[in-house]
Design an enzyme around this catalytic site. Structure first.
Site, PDB file in Angstrom:
ATOM      1  N   ARG A  81     -45.652 -33.822  37.963  1.00  0.00           N
ATOM      2  CA  ARG A  81     -44.901 -32.581  38.064  1.00  0.00           C
ATOM      3  C   ARG A  81     -45.480 -31.479  38.924  1.00  0.00           C
ATOM      4  NH1 ARG A  81     -44.285 -31.833  31.756  1.00  0.00           N
ATOM      5  NH2 ARG A  81     -46.039 -30.612  32.448  1.00  0.00           N
ATOM      6  N   GLU A 108     -44.318 -29.713  21.844  1.00  0.00           N
ATOM      7  CA  GLU A 108     -44.501 -29.035  20.562  1.00  0.00           C
ATOM      8  C   GLU A 108     -43.229 -29.200  19.720  1.00  0.00           C
ATOM      9  OE1 GLU A 108     -46.209 -24.737  19.007  1.00  0.00           O
ATOM     10  OE2 GLU A 108     -45.189 -24.861  20.934  1.00  0.00           O
TER      11      GLU A 108
END
Lengths: 181, 242
Positions: A68, A105
């Site tokens: 990325r 998360e």
């Protein structure tokens, strides 16, 4: 622990001082490690790349993969004569891909790689600007191993050691330049 | 191995032309490892002379009559994927160029040879594929690298510039303080189609007093007329795909 040699290199401190910490980004409580300020300093940026290139140039690395960010992988790949393989979020790569899921998360995300970019027997280096929980790097290792590449090492500019990302690397060594506690 | 010959103008992946009215059977190149660029016209007619560094208003390409010998290999290493991200679009995939170590090195070298020693202190790269080419160029010419990103990615204080899409608008952003007035910059991206993103990048840098020496791309889709959106700013490309 691998990568300790770099901790005494005089260039490291110059790199560390260029990293800007931005509090509460992207949300409260996170101290975001901003490496764009390293890129603004030609010497610090060059030193960062040189430190990795010196470590890997004689290790017969045929693939450098980066997830990325793509800022550090390409210069390293060019300097050591390896292919560069970007690992991307879904739907960005136009050809046929394989993917690996990893945890965020809240929820999951996916990392994709082009089919055919990496071949069985390739010796790979996985690069990222930062290792936190190790989720992204673990997904990258999995993608590469699934196509038969050998992941030689992971290389990061910054480590957040308290998040224990090292434990997620399937036993692969980690080389990092700067720790942030 | 198939040789792919495009029978119609290639359509930008940024949607600047309607899909051509040709049967889809010609689009057989999904698994082809490479495509010759430019298309069916003779290669000598597709390349124009490289003039001096003080660029003319027209796009400049990195070829003399007879071509820089590195260009054909670079062109053939780029894969074109039909119907991505949607039907009718011929997507120019530079990831295959990155797998060819010589082609990737040559690509960077061609830009570095052009810009080294010209007092350029800023290489700006547009997210995301501009980040692949920009940093190696910046490192080689001793300039800083400034990423120009989609909204909400950069953590510090930013300035933004809006640009038009086919439907709606988008923005690119840059960190405040990344550049200073008077600096000389080049802007890098893998491809120029309509020129929307690049022209926004030009405006953003000019607003903070930077002089854009040139925009530089690996590939141009000339039918999308991106050159016109750049106005006075010169454009340098390696490969024209028409």
């Amino acid at each position: 622990m691998s990568g300790n040699k770099e901790e005494v290199d005089p260039r490291i401190n110059g790199i560390k001082t260029k990293i800007r910490v931005v509090p509460d980004f992207p949300k409260k409580g996170i101290m975001f490690q901003d490496i764009t300020t390293v890129l603004l300093d030609p010497k610090a940026f060059k030193d960062t790349i040189d430190l990795f290139v010196e470590r890997y140039r004689d290790k017969n690395i045929s693939v450098v993969a980066e997830a990325r960010g793509f800022l550090f992988g390409p210069p390293i790949a060019l300097a050591i004569g390896a292919k560069f393989v970007p690992l991307r979020k879904p739907k960005k790569l136009p050809g046929e891909t394989i993917f690996e899921e990893y945890e965020l998360e809240y929820g999951n995300d996916r990392l994709e790689m082009h089919v055919g970019a990496v071949e069985a027997g390739d010796r790979a280096l996985v690069v990222d600007d930062l290792i936190a929980t190790g989720g992204t790097l673990c997904a990258a290792i999995n993608l590469l191993e699934r196509v038969g590449a050998e992941v030689v090492e992971c290389a990061c500019v910054i480590e957040l050691p308290e998040l224990k990302g090292r434990q997620k690397l399937k036993g692969k060594p980690l080389c990092m330049l700067v720790e942030y506690r | 191995m198939q040789t792919i010959i495009a029978l119609a103008p290639l359509v930008s992946h940024r949607l600047c032309l309607a899909p051509p009215p040709f049967p889809r059977h010609r689009l057989l190149c999904r698994r082809a490892p490479s495509i010759r660029l430019p298309s069916h016209r003779s290669s000598t007619t597709s390349f124009r002379l490289l003039s001096s560094f003080a660029a003319s208003r027209d796009s400049e390409m990195a070829t003399e009559d007879g071509q820089d010998p590195r260009i054909p290999k670079i062109a053939s290493s780029i894969r074109v994927i039909p119907d991505f991200p949607k039907p009718g679009i011929m997507f120019h995939d530079i990831t295959t160029l990155l797998l060819d170590t010589e082609a990737f090195k040559d690509t960077i070298d061609l830009f570095v040879e052009r810009y080294k020693g010209k007092g350029i202190s800023v290489v700006a790269g547009v997210e995301a594929r501009g980040f692949i080419f920009g940093p190696p160029i910046a490192l080689a010419i001793g300039a800083k690298f400034v990423p120009m990103r989609k909204p909400k990615k950069l953590p510090g204080k930013v300035i933004s510039e809006e640009y038009s899409l086919e439907y709606g608008t988008d923005k690119i952003e840059m960190h405040v303080g990344a550049v200073e007035p008077g600096e000389r910059a080049i802007i890098i991206d893998d491809l120029i189609a309509t020129g929307g993103t690049l022209s926004a990048a030009v405006r953003l840098l000019e607003r903070v007093g930077v002089k854009i020496v040139e925009c530089a791309c690996v590939i141009e889709l000339p039918e999308c007329k991106g050159r016109e959106k750049l106005g006075e700013t010169p454009l340098f490309i390696l490969i024209s795909s028409a």
